[in-house]
Write an enzyme that holds these catalytic residues in place. Structure first.
Site, mmCIF file in Angstrom:
data_model
loop_
_atom_site.group_PDB
_atom_site.id
_atom_site.type_symbol
_atom_site.label_atom_id
_atom_site.label_comp_id
_atom_site.label_asym_id
_atom_site.label_seq_id
_atom_site.Cartn_x
_atom_site.Cartn_y
_atom_site.Cartn_z
ATOM 1 C CD GLU A 70 5.282 13.957 7.985
ATOM 2 O OE1 GLU A 70 6.409 14.338 7.598
ATOM 3 O OE2 GLU A 70 4.738 12.909 7.591
ATOM 4 C CG ASP A 81 -1.694 11.396 2.118
ATOM 5 O OD1 ASP A 81 -2.039 11.254 0.931
ATOM 6 O OD2 ASP A 81 -1.691 10.472 2.940
ATOM 7 C CD GLN A 111 -6.726 4.658 -1.841
ATOM 8 O OE1 GLN A 111 -6.777 5.007 -3.003
ATOM 9 N NE2 GLN A 111 -7.544 5.145 -0.912
ATOM 10 C CB ALA A 168 3.951 15.079 -5.034
ATOM 11 C CB ALA A 169 8.715 18.118 -5.616
ATOM 12 C CG LEU A 170 9.711 12.136 -3.143
ATOM 13 C CD1 LEU A 170 10.571 10.912 -2.887
ATOM 14 C CD2 LEU A 170 8.377 11.954 -2.444
ATOM 15 C CG LEU A 171 8.718 17.433 1.690
ATOM 16 C CD1 LEU A 171 7.893 17.286 2.955
ATOM 17 C CD2 LEU A 171 9.025 18.895 1.417
ATOM 18 C CE LYS A 211 -0.937 10.212 -2.665
ATOM 19 N NZ LYS A 211 -1.824 10.853 -1.691
ATOM 20 C CG ASP A 218 -7.689 10.615 5.182
ATOM 21 O OD1 ASP A 218 -7.836 10.050 6.282
ATOM 22 O OD2 ASP A 218 -6.832 10.269 4.357
#
Length: 404
Positions: free
Chosen positions: A304, A319, A110, A230-233, A126, A299
């Site tokens: 990780e 996610d 998506q 969302a804050a990115l890693l 998103k 889902d």
């Protein structure tokens, strides 16, 4: 405030082990300056000729943007500390920072966008696909369900209330499709998918493997669109992550069952398989299972970890968009790892018991946490009530294990 009282409780003040230099994701000299020039990968680069002049008495660290301080704070034991003064600032940045670029994130079923801010911080956007009170139809397979922006927001707060702190910070945001996506995108493929609907609303659909077509277009009112930020890693070139296939992964097939659904003694073979044969990896997976059951997320095929920390570290709960799709029914199969292994961390069990009591009721503390989000109310009331029911069911399963 029930939430403040919860975080003051002794169970939320269990100390983490001492963090040594080798337990930090990044080892940084706090006097190191960082260049404000883009290095080409949207990451800041260390520079002895930084353009930022330091105010007297302040270290270079004080001048770092919040997202960079968040990255520097990640360690072997937690994504962010319990009492992190950065958290409210980072959430505010996600909700308010000017968007200078937006491009589509590759992969996935998506549409998702990567938004960049003037200080090179980035967030995963998103967009809203359905309203708060729409339930997933009962005949939908879990893998064909929509991802929900409000599920991402609620999952972050739920994860924090459970004291896992394994989901990167997420804030809701109302985005102007014209000014904050269409006008600033450098993504030619994305740019080709914008159009004005017959109702006069600005719409786009992007390119992806499932719901990217004019029939599934995302439309504003007329150009305002809700979404989660969302804050990115840290970039994977700076901090490698390892992806692990979940032993309790579903078959993702309409009729075929997975081995764990057919073999009641399945956990015994998992316990003999690395990395589940030692350490707390299996218990961490069961923590994630409980989080997923509470929000109804079926889902979870992979998880990780940061490669630097090997097997002795927390799991990243990334996610979570397929959570909170139904409130009127529960999915007991999500709890299979807990039921089959009959193992749970003592600290997790005690916190779950605490959240089932009136002064700290799970639905009440999550409702309070979500009330501060820009898109409040984030969850429809029946979803909050479902949490208390599901929490009761988790405690019943643990009770059966104790009886056995």
């Amino acid at each position: 405030s029930k939430l403040a009282a919860l975080f003051e409780h002794p169970l939320y003040n269990i100390p983490v082990p001492e963090v040594t230099e080798k337990d930090k994701l990044f080892i940084i000299n706090p006097m190191e300056k960082f260049s404000l020039h883009s290095s080409g990968s949207d990451e800041w680069v260390s520079s002895s000729k930084a353009e930022t002049l330091l105010p007297t008495g302040k270290t270079a660290y004080d001048t770092y943007p919040t997202w960079l301080k968040f990255h520097i704070g990640i360690n072997r034991y937690e994504l962010y500390p319990r009492r992190d003064p950065l958290l409210p600032v980072l959430l505010r940045d996600l909700a308010t920072q000017r968007i200078v670029s937006s491009v589509q994130k590759s992969g996935g079923t998506q549409l998702k966008l990567i938004m960049t801010f003037p200080n090179y911080g980035q967030a995963l956007f998103k967009p809203m696909k359905q309203t708060r009170d729409q339930e997933t139809p009962i005949d939908f397979f879990y893998f064909s369900d929509f991802e929900r922006h409000n599920a991402e927001i609620a999952a972050f707060h739920l994860d924090r209330i459970l004291d896992f702190r394994r989901i990167p910070p997420v804030s809701g945001r109302l985005v102007n499709i014209t000014k904050e996506i269409w006008d600033v995108t450098t993504d030619k493929k994305l740019a080709k998918t914008f159009f004005i609907s017959p109702a006069g609303n600005v719409c786009f659909y992007g390119e992806c493997s499932y719901y990217c077509s004019t029939e599934h277009a995302l439309c504003g009112k007329p150009d305002q669109l809700e979404g989660s930020m969302a804050a990115l890693l840290p970039d994977k070139t700076l901090a490698k992550r390892r992806s692990w296939r979940s032993p309790w992964r579903r078959s993702y097939h309409k009729s075929r069952k997975a081995e764990w659904e057919l073999n009641s003694n399945y956990c015994a073979q998992v316990r003999e398989t690395p990395p589940y044969d030692r350490g707390h990896r299996l218990l961490d997976l069961i923590d994630m299972t409980i989080l997923d059951f509470l929000m109804g997320n079926m889902d979870r095929h992979h998880y990780e970890t940061f490669e630097k920390f090997g097997n002795d570290t927390f799991l990243l709960h990334l996610d979570n968009g397929r959570g909170f799709g139904t409130h009127s029914r529960d999915e007991p199969s999500i709890l299979a790892p807990l039921q089959q292994c009959c193992s749970i961390k003592k600290s997790t069990y005690l916190r779950l018991q605490l959240l089932a009591t009136q002064p700290y009721r799970l639905s009440d503390v999550l409702r309070e946490a979500l009330a501060a989000d820009p898109l409040a109310p984030v969850l429809a009331e029946p979803h909050l009530q479902a949490l208390d029911r599901r929490l009761g069911k988790v405690l019943v399963v643990v009770g059966h294990c104790l009886a056995r």
